[in-house]
Design an enzyme around this catalytic site. Structure first.
Site, PDB file in Angstrom:
ATOM      1  N   ARG A 161      -3.685   9.759   3.762  1.00 39.27           N
ATOM      2  CA  ARG A 161      -2.443  10.473   4.008  1.00 39.27           C
ATOM      3  C   ARG A 161      -1.700  10.764   2.691  1.00 39.27           C
ATOM      4  NH1 ARG A 161      -0.987  13.421   7.769  1.00 39.27           N
ATOM      5  NH2 ARG A 161       1.246  13.620   7.990  1.00 39.27           N
ATOM      6  N   ASP A 192       4.041   0.335  12.237  1.00 40.46           N
ATOM      7  CA  ASP A 192       2.816  -0.249  11.676  1.00 40.46           C
ATOM      8  C   ASP A 192       2.595  -1.704  12.103  1.00 40.46           C
ATOM      9  OD1 ASP A 192       2.365   2.123  10.435  1.00 40.46           O
ATOM     10  OD2 ASP A 192       2.732   1.432   8.398  1.00 40.46           O
ATOM     11  N   LYS A 202       0.830  -1.207   0.000  1.00 40.12           N
ATOM     12  CA  LYS A 202       0.000   0.000   0.000  1.00 40.12           C
ATOM     13  C   LYS A 202       0.862   1.253   0.000  1.00 40.12           C
ATOM     14  CE  LYS A 202      -2.465   2.651   3.499  1.00 40.12           C
ATOM     15  NZ  LYS A 202      -1.288   3.369   3.996  1.00 40.12           N
ATOM     16  N   ASN A 203       1.830   1.304   0.922  1.00 41.03           N
ATOM     17  CA  ASN A 203       2.573   2.562   1.077  1.00 41.03           C
ATOM     18  C   ASN A 203       3.513   2.868  -0.092  1.00 41.03           C
ATOM     19  OD1 ASN A 203       1.235   3.056   3.409  1.00 41.03           O
ATOM     20  ND2 ASN A 203       2.923   2.551   4.791  1.00 41.03           N
ATOM     21  N   CYS A 218      -4.946   7.888   8.943  1.00 42.08           N
ATOM     22  CA  CYS A 218      -5.333   7.369  10.248  1.00 42.08           C
ATOM     23  C   CYS A 218      -5.034   8.377  11.352  1.00 42.08           C
ATOM     24  CB  CYS A 218      -4.583   6.076  10.527  1.00 42.08           C
ATOM     25  SG  CYS A 218      -5.217   4.711   9.575  1.00 42.08           S
ATOM     26  N   ILE A 228       7.394   6.579  17.129  1.00 39.53           N
ATOM     27  CA  ILE A 228       7.086   7.293  15.886  1.00 39.53           C
ATOM     28  C   ILE A 228       5.818   8.148  16.036  1.00 39.53           C
ATOM     29  CG2 ILE A 228       6.823   7.070  13.369  1.00 39.53           C
ATOM     30  CD1 ILE A 228       9.466   5.860  14.392  1.00 39.53           C
ATOM     31  N   ARG A 251       0.709  14.229  13.270  1.00 41.58           N
ATOM     32  CA  ARG A 251       1.099  14.043  11.864  1.00 41.58           C
ATOM     33  C   ARG A 251       1.204  15.345  11.060  1.00 41.58           C
ATOM     34  NH1 ARG A 251      -1.639   8.663   9.477  1.00 41.58           N
ATOM     35  NH2 ARG A 251       0.404   8.416   8.579  1.00 41.58           N
ATOM     36  N   PRO A 252       2.041  16.267  11.498  1.00 41.77           N
ATOM     37  CA  PRO A 252       2.221  17.495  10.720  1.00 41.77           C
ATOM     38  C   PRO A 252       2.970  17.211   9.419  1.00 41.77           C
ATOM     39  CG  PRO A 252       3.831  17.401  12.494  1.00 41.77           C
ATOM     40  CD  PRO A 252       2.935  16.200  12.667  1.00 41.77           C
ATOM     41  N   ILE A 253       2.963  18.190   8.495  1.00 42.22           N
ATOM     42  CA  ILE A 253       3.724  17.995   7.247  1.00 42.22           C
ATOM     43  C   ILE A 253       4.753  19.110   7.076  1.00 42.22           C
ATOM     44  CG2 ILE A 253       1.986  16.602   6.060  1.00 42.22           C
ATOM     45  CD1 ILE A 253       1.211  19.165   4.503  1.00 42.22           C
ATOM     46  N   ASP A 254       5.218  19.633   8.213  1.00 37.69           N
ATOM     47  CA  ASP A 254       6.173  20.742   8.168  1.00 37.69           C
ATOM     48  C   ASP A 254       7.462  20.394   7.421  1.00 37.69           C
ATOM     49  OD1 ASP A 254       6.335  19.022  10.501  1.00 37.69           O
ATOM     50  OD2 ASP A 254       8.030  20.248  11.126  1.00 37.69           O
ATOM     51  N   ARG A 287      -9.037  -0.148   3.549  1.00 42.70           N
ATOM     52  CA  ARG A 287      -8.147   0.862   2.965  1.00 42.70           C
ATOM     53  C   ARG A 287      -6.787   0.272   2.634  1.00 42.70           C
ATOM     54  NH1 ARG A 287      -6.143   5.039   6.498  1.00 42.70           N
ATOM     55  NH2 ARG A 287      -4.741   5.209   4.747  1.00 42.70           N
TER      56      ARG A 287
END
Ligand code: UD1
Length: 417
Positions: A92, A304, A22-23, A116, A326, A121-124, A397
C-alpha cells in the site's frame, strides 16, 4: 512454499520487544527523498515492506547504508523514474512516492498501490489533495501520471480522516509555495512521526496529531533525522496474545497511550495487566467476558487490532459483536477461524462471535491478509494440536522476527518448507 507450523497450548512467558512501526517506517523512507543530500532513520523494522521500498529507492538512484536497525539514505544523485508495477503492487505504502516525487520533481509515474485485500481502498482523497495543490492527475489503465507546473499551498478538507491521504498531502505540500492547511486530518501517531521527520529537515509544520495540520512549504529540506515510533499494532497484537495465553508476559518498548483503546477494551472483557513505563505485563485472562467492539479512526479502537481481538472473543463466555467502520471486507480471517472451531458469522460490517469455543489445530489455512494472519497465529497458539498456515509472506510483511520473538517466550512455532 514456506508454511508456518504452530503447536498450540504452551503458556508464554518472558519478554517480547516491540519493533519500529511498519506504518510509520513505510512513510518515513519515501519521505527521505525530500532531502537534497542525506537523512537518517533509527529503529527501522526488518520486514518485507521495507525491502521493497529500498528496491524503489535504488531505482530512484538513492544509495543507503544499513547498520542494524539504522538506515542512512543518500539522495545526492536522486533522479525521477517511473516506479514499476511489480514493486508498487507489493504494498500500500508505495503511494507515498506520489507525494514525495510530486514535491521534488513535479512529475510522478506510478501504478496503483497494492496492499492487503481488505476492501476497495481507493486513493481518491490523495488525488483530490494533489489536484488542490495544483497538480494534474491522469490515469491510464492502472498507472497514474501526476504533473504540476508548480504546487501552491491551499486549504484541503478530507471527506474522511484517511491516514494515507493526510501523510501524502503533507509530503507533497512541503514543496508547495506558501501555507497548506489540511482539515479533518487523520490523527494517528504515524502522522506525528512523519511530521517530526519533516520538521527535522527544516519544514515548518504545526498541528500534527490534531485534525488541522498546517504546513509552510517551499523551503529546501535536508538532513532529516528521526526514530520510528514503536509499532502500536504489533504491541496490541502481543498484549492480546498475553490475555489469551500469557504468564507474566512482558511486552516491552511500547507507548501505552498509542494503544489505550485496546487496553480499555481488554479491561472491559476482564483482562488485567500491569503498566510500567514502556512496558505492559499481562497474563492469561481466565474468564473472558463478551463485549461490543466498534472500530474507529485514532484514538478509537484500531481496525488493525480488530482481527487479533476476535480470537480473544472466541474465548468469551457469551456473544460478542464487532462493528467494522473502516474497511468493508475485514472479516475473512474471522470466517477462517471456523475451521479451528470458532463460531463466527459476518453480515455486512458486523461480526458476531459466539463463545466460548475451544480451538483446535487445522491444516493449511491460507493467510488472507497481514493482520488476519496475525490473528490466525494467535488462534493457533491457543489451539489444541498443530496448525499449519500458508501464504505466510503476508505476515512477514509486517511483523519483524515474529517466529523468533514467539519462540523466545516459549511458543512452538517454526517456518517449514
Ligand atoms: C493505513 C494503514 C492500515 C490501516 C489504516 C487505517 C498504512 C500503510 N496502512 O492504511 O494498516 O488499517 O491506515 O488505520 O499506513 N479511503 C478512501 N479514499 C482515499 C483514502 C482512503 O475512500 O483516498 C478510505 C479507505 O478505503 C478506508 C478508509 O478510508 O475505508 C481508511 O483508509 P486510510 O486511513 O487511508 O488507510 P490507509 O492509509 O490505506
Amino acid at each position: 512454499m514456506s508454511k508456518l507450523k504452530i503447536e498450540g497450548g504452551n503458556l508464554l512467558t518472558g519478554t517480547i520487544n516491540i519493533s519500529g512501526a511498519k506504518n510509520s517506517a513505510v512513510a518515513l523512507l519515501p519521505a527521505s527523498l525530500l532531502c537534497f543530500t542525506k537523512s537518517k532513520i533509527y529503529k527501522v523494522p526488518k520486514i518485507r515492506d521495507i525491502e521493497y521500498l529500498l528496491k524503489i529507492l535504488k531505482i530512484l538512484n538513492c544509495t543507503y547504508e544499513i547498520n542494524n536497525d539504522e538506515i542512512e539514505i543518500n539522495t545526492k544523485n536522486l533522479k525521477n523514474a517511473p516506479i514499476p508495477e511489480e514493486l508498487s503492487e507489493q504494498m500500500r505504502a508505495s503511494y507515498y512516492f506520489m507525494g514525495t516525487l510530486l514535491g521534488r520533481f513535479k512529475h510522478v509515474e506510478i501504478s496503483f498501490p497494492g496492499g492487503c485485500n481488505i476492501g476497495a481502498r481507493p486513493i481518491d482523497l490523495h488525488i483530490k489533495g494533489f489536484e488542490a495543490l495544483g497538480a494534474t492527475v491522469t490515469k491510464i489503465k492502472n498507472k497514474y501520471i501526476i504533473d504540476a507546473k508548480e504546487l501552491i499551498g491551499t486549504r484541503i478538507y478530507l471527506d474522511f480522516a484517511s491516514v494515507g491521504a493526510t501523510i501524502n498531502i503533507m509530503l507533497a505540500s512541503t514543496y508547495a509555495k506558501g501555507e497548506t492547511i489540511i482539515e479533518n486530518a487523520a490523527r494517528e501517531p504515524e502522522i506525528v512521526n512523519v511530521a517530526s521527520y519533516l520538521i527535522s529537515m527544516g519544514c515548518k509544520i504545526t498541528g500534527a496529531g490534531t485534525s488541522t495540520i498546517i504546513i509552510e512549504g517551499g523551503k529546501k529540506l535536508d538532513n532529516g533525522v528521526t526514530e520510528v515510533f514503536p509499532d502500536r499494532i504489533e504491541a496490541a497484537t502481543y498484549v492480546i496474545l498475553g490475555a489469551l495465553i500469557g504468564k507474566d508476559l512482558h511486552i516491552k518498548g511500547l507507548i501505552k497511550d498509542h494503544i489505550n483503546a485496546v487496553l480499555i477494551k481488554l479491561k472491559d472483557v476482564g483482562a488485567s495487566f500491569t503498566v510500567n513505563p514502556g512496558e505492559i505485563i499481562i497474563s492469561k485472562c481466565e474468564e473472558v467476558l463478551p463485549t461490543k467492539l466498534v472500530t474507529q479512526v485514532y484514538p478509537g479502537f484500531p481496525t488493525d487490532a480488530q482481527q487479533p481481538f476476535t480470537v480473544l472473543l472466541t474465548q468469551a463466555n457469551g456473544t460478542s459483536t464487532i462493528t467494522e467502520n473502516i474497511y468493508e471486507s475485514r472479516f475473512v480471517s474471522a470466517n477462517l477461524l471456523k475451521q479451528m472451531g470458532a463460531k463466527t458469522k459476518s453480515q455486512k460490517n458486523i461480526l458476531t462471535i459466539k463463545g466460548k469455543t475451544p480451538l483446535k489445530g487445522a491444516k493449511n489455512i491460507e493467510v488472507p491478509d497481514l493482520r488476519g494472519g496475525a490473528a490466525l497465529v494467535l488462534a493457533a497458539l491457543i489451539a489444541k494440536g498443530t496448525t499449519t498456515l500458508t501464504n505466510i509472506s503476508l505476515i512477514l510483511r509486517g511483523y519483524e522476527d515474529i517466529v523468533e520473538k514467539l519462540t523466545n517466550v516459549g511458543a512452538k512455532i517454526e517456518i517449514i518448507e
